[in-house]
Design a protein around this motif. Sequence first.
Motif, PDB file in Angstrom:
ATOM      1  N   ALA A 181     -94.940 -68.073  14.531  1.00  0.00           N
ATOM      2  CA  ALA A 181     -95.328 -68.113  13.116  1.00  0.00           C
ATOM      3  C   ALA A 181     -95.465 -66.699  12.557  1.00  0.00           C
ATOM      4  O   ALA A 181     -95.054 -66.425  11.421  1.00  0.00           O
ATOM      5  CB  ALA A 181     -96.645 -68.880  12.962  1.00  0.00           C
ATOM      6  N   TYR A 182     -96.041 -65.807  13.360  1.00  0.00           N
ATOM      7  CA  TYR A 182     -96.173 -64.411  12.936  1.00  0.00           C
ATOM      8  C   TYR A 182     -94.797 -63.775  12.713  1.00  0.00           C
ATOM      9  O   TYR A 182     -94.612 -62.976  11.787  1.00  0.00           O
ATOM     10  CB  TYR A 182     -96.953 -63.636  13.995  1.00  0.00           C
ATOM     11  N   GLY A 183     -93.827 -64.146  13.551  1.00  0.00           N
ATOM     12  CA  GLY A 183     -92.478 -63.603  13.393  1.00  0.00           C
ATOM     13  C   GLY A 183     -91.870 -63.940  12.049  1.00  0.00           C
ATOM     14  O   GLY A 183     -91.157 -63.124  11.453  1.00  0.00           O
ATOM     15  N   PHE A 184     -92.152 -65.149  11.524  1.00  0.00           N
ATOM     16  CA  PHE A 184     -91.642 -65.504  10.195  1.00  0.00           C
ATOM     17  C   PHE A 184     -92.172 -64.539   9.134  1.00  0.00           C
ATOM     18  O   PHE A 184     -91.443 -64.130   8.222  1.00  0.00           O
ATOM     19  CB  PHE A 184     -92.048 -66.927   9.836  1.00  0.00           C
ATOM     20  N   LEU A 185     -93.456 -64.178   9.242  1.00  0.00           N
ATOM     21  CA  LEU A 185     -94.069 -63.303   8.233  1.00  0.00           C
ATOM     22  C   LEU A 185     -93.628 -61.853   8.370  1.00  0.00           C
ATOM     23  O   LEU A 185     -93.520 -61.136   7.381  1.00  0.00           O
ATOM     24  CB  LEU A 185     -95.599 -63.378   8.356  1.00  0.00           C
ATOM     25  N   ARG A 186     -93.388 -61.401   9.589  1.00  0.00           N
ATOM     26  CA  ARG A 186     -93.054 -59.996   9.810  1.00  0.00           C
ATOM     27  C   ARG A 186     -91.557 -59.732   9.752  1.00  0.00           C
ATOM     28  O   ARG A 186     -91.129 -58.622   9.432  1.00  0.00           O
ATOM     29  CB  ARG A 186     -93.629 -59.541  11.163  1.00  0.00           C
ATOM     30  N   PHE A 187     -90.744 -60.754  10.043  1.00  0.00           N
ATOM     31  CA  PHE A 187     -89.297 -60.560  10.101  1.00  0.00           C
ATOM     32  C   PHE A 187     -88.559 -61.399   9.053  1.00  0.00           C
ATOM     33  O   PHE A 187     -87.910 -60.848   8.164  1.00  0.00           O
ATOM     34  CB  PHE A 187     -88.772 -60.913  11.505  1.00  0.00           C
ATOM     35  N   SER A 188     -88.649 -62.716   9.164  1.00  0.00           N
ATOM     36  CA  SER A 188     -87.786 -63.588   8.355  1.00  0.00           C
ATOM     37  C   SER A 188     -87.993 -63.405   6.860  1.00  0.00           C
ATOM     38  O   SER A 188     -87.032 -63.166   6.114  1.00  0.00           O
ATOM     39  CB  SER A 188     -88.035 -65.050   8.743  1.00  0.00           C
ATOM     40  N   LEU A 189     -89.226 -63.507   6.387  1.00  0.00           N
ATOM     41  CA  LEU A 189     -89.477 -63.431   4.943  1.00  0.00           C
ATOM     42  C   LEU A 189     -89.175 -62.052   4.358  1.00  0.00           C
ATOM     43  O   LEU A 189     -88.456 -61.954   3.361  1.00  0.00           O
ATOM     44  CB  LEU A 189     -90.919 -63.843   4.642  1.00  0.00           C
ATOM     45  N   PRO A 190     -89.703 -60.950   4.923  1.00  0.00           N
ATOM     46  CA  PRO A 190     -89.464 -59.656   4.278  1.00  0.00           C
ATOM     47  C   PRO A 190     -88.071 -59.069   4.524  1.00  0.00           C
ATOM     48  O   PRO A 190     -87.558 -58.341   3.673  1.00  0.00           O
ATOM     49  CB  PRO A 190     -90.551 -58.751   4.891  1.00  0.00           C
ATOM     50  N   ILE A 191     -87.435 -59.361   5.653  1.00  0.00           N
ATOM     51  CA  ILE A 191     -86.119 -58.782   5.947  1.00  0.00           C
ATOM     52  C   ILE A 191     -85.012 -59.596   5.291  1.00  0.00           C
ATOM     53  O   ILE A 191     -84.024 -59.048   4.802  1.00  0.00           O
ATOM     54  CB  ILE A 191     -85.888 -58.689   7.470  1.00  0.00           C
TER      55      ILE A 191
ATOM     56  N   VAL B 121     -88.623 -50.218   7.746  1.00  0.00           N
ATOM     57  CA  VAL B 121     -87.347 -49.781   7.175  1.00  0.00           C
ATOM     58  C   VAL B 121     -86.437 -50.986   6.981  1.00  0.00           C
ATOM     59  O   VAL B 121     -85.743 -51.094   5.968  1.00  0.00           O
ATOM     60  CB  VAL B 121     -86.679 -48.724   8.089  1.00  0.00           C
ATOM     61  N   TRP B 122     -86.457 -51.895   7.915  1.00  0.00           N
ATOM     62  CA  TRP B 122     -85.642 -53.107   7.798  1.00  0.00           C
ATOM     63  C   TRP B 122     -86.053 -53.932   6.582  1.00  0.00           C
ATOM     64  O   TRP B 122     -85.230 -54.623   5.995  1.00  0.00           O
ATOM     65  CB  TRP B 122     -85.771 -53.953   9.061  1.00  0.00           C
ATOM     66  N   HIS B 123     -87.341 -53.882   6.216  1.00  0.00           N
ATOM     67  CA  HIS B 123     -87.799 -54.631   5.045  1.00  0.00           C
ATOM     68  C   HIS B 123     -87.094 -54.174   3.772  1.00  0.00           C
ATOM     69  O   HIS B 123     -86.977 -54.940   2.809  1.00  0.00           O
ATOM     70  CB  HIS B 123     -89.308 -54.458   4.866  1.00  0.00           C
ATOM     71  N   LYS B 124     -86.654 -52.917   3.750  1.00  0.00           N
ATOM     72  CA  LYS B 124     -86.022 -52.348   2.549  1.00  0.00           C
ATOM     73  C   LYS B 124     -84.496 -52.323   2.656  1.00  0.00           C
ATOM     74  O   LYS B 124     -83.828 -51.819   1.760  1.00  0.00           O
ATOM     75  CB  LYS B 124     -86.536 -50.922   2.328  1.00  0.00           C
ATOM     76  N   LEU B 125     -83.953 -52.863   3.716  1.00  0.00           N
ATOM     77  CA  LEU B 125     -82.519 -52.794   3.965  1.00  0.00           C
ATOM     78  C   LEU B 125     -81.764 -53.735   3.026  1.00  0.00           C
ATOM     79  O   LEU B 125     -82.052 -54.930   2.976  1.00  0.00           O
ATOM     80  CB  LEU B 125     -82.249 -53.174   5.421  1.00  0.00           C
ATOM     81  N   PRO B 126     -80.791 -53.201   2.243  1.00  0.00           N
ATOM     82  CA  PRO B 126     -80.008 -54.073   1.355  1.00  0.00           C
ATOM     83  C   PRO B 126     -78.991 -54.870   2.155  1.00  0.00           C
ATOM     84  O   PRO B 126     -78.100 -54.312   2.784  1.00  0.00           O
ATOM     85  CB  PRO B 126     -79.326 -53.077   0.408  1.00  0.00           C
ATOM     86  N   LEU B 127     -79.114 -56.188   2.118  1.00  0.00           N
ATOM     87  CA  LEU B 127     -78.218 -57.057   2.867  1.00  0.00           C
ATOM     88  C   LEU B 127     -77.668 -58.127   1.938  1.00  0.00           C
ATOM     89  O   LEU B 127     -78.362 -58.609   1.045  1.00  0.00           O
ATOM     90  CB  LEU B 127     -78.972 -57.730   4.024  1.00  0.00           C
TER      91      LEU B 127
END
Length: 506
Positions: free
Chosen positions: A265-275, A206-212
């Motif tokens: 490194a995994y955190g960048f792919l799961r959080f930083s880039l998509p969110i 859901v956070w991946h789709k959050l408008p920020l």
Amino acid sequence: MLLFSNLFSNPASILLSLAIWLPIAFGIVILVFGRDDNAGLVRITSIIGAIVSLAVTFPLISKFDNSAHGMQFVESVSWITRFNTNYYLGIDGISLWLVILTAFITVIVVIAGWAVIEKRVAQYMGAFLILSGLMIGVFCALDGLLFYVFFEATLIPMFIIIGIWGGANRVYAAFKFFLYTLMGSLLTLVAIIYLYTQSGSFDILVWHKLPLTLNQQILIFSAFLMAFAVKVPMWPVHTWLPDAHVEAPTGGSIVLAAIMLKLGAYGFLRFSLPITPDASHYLSGFILTLSLIAVIYIGLVALVQTDMKKLVAYSSIAHMGFVTLGFFMFNDISVQGGIVQMISHGFVSGAMFLCIGVLYDRVHSRQIADYGGVVNTMPKFAAFFVLFSMANSGLPATSGFIGEFMVILGAIKFNFWIGLLAATALILGAAYSLWMVKRVIFGNVVHKHVAQLTDLSSREFFLLATMAIAVLAMGLYPKPFTTAMQTCVTDLLKHVEISKIPLSTQ
């Protein structure tokens, strides 16, 4: 109760839960009932737990759909209803091989400590099994709060492993490791809570789709960066790693390099880039600069090391610089190369620390100057050491070549000069790896203790042969790894590019 009912009705539906909780359950049982006077039983129980936990992950490979979009093997059970948080698990092509790698390395570590650890055997084996389950939990969690719990919980067993079974300065190294990684994670907790207030959910998807807005994204990206950069570790927050590696026991160094660095490194792919896709583009130049510094400067630092563990520790920082470099150039081949480098580094760095542990068990020294001419007394060991050193320097036909080559190709596609700078790492990698091989393995025997060395035992030969097979298999046939991640990497980059909007409209 729902989890257990699913287990009996359809075991395949909770494969991820089994992969997480089986090693933890075995670890807890060993801690409760294990004693030094029944160390043999503890070791047998530990290896059974590690092998069973690895076997549970094999169906993930056979049942994984390479062409499917989104998460697979999804499990979701209400956890804390009041805060709308769930026990929510799932994997995609990015996390699939990291789960397998974690379970595989745990088996290696248990066998590696089989004869070496003589005191507090139950605590040692139990800590690694529990740590294995927690790290797999990080790669599977799709709930932000659940991710954070797993992410932080991994610090406890590693802190204990370094602090109890480490070297002379183990307490200093353990506290430095714990404080660096904990302090970096505090801002991440703030970001997670903020995302919850904005979405009303801890669901990462859901956070991946959050408008920020861009400003919001920059603040959130910076908060995540504090935790993930320390964990990778990126320059200049890397200084805890060499100390932790030098003081950690062999098993701790293997897990630290092979798996724990991958959590960041995994955190960048799961959080930083998509969110925070816009902030990721906006700050990509900063990340690329830090990554190139890690690749080049840390490679030069590795050249002057006199301690084998420190040399490999600094080489790990340089190789992980390739990972972050690949992620922030936003093209298919560079991102896939970064992920392949993560997996390859798990095999190669784990094998290098295993080799150093073999020598340390015999000589009780990690100083390069204390060796020389090892090939004369340990020819089997020397063959493995040279192979892994070549893989560490990116020799073609080894796993070390695949990821670095893909990242360099992606870098040239992105910017020729960045690609040229990144390619210097191959020269530096060969320089410090061959420098160590020349002084440790080749030449005449000049030390009495080297002349008295005995070659590999059957247990050590099995461990190094297994790692060698993994390094060569991935180097010769990387298709299973790249095919599994192709779809999800394409989807991730599509999401990042679609979300990228002109800064003037933010």
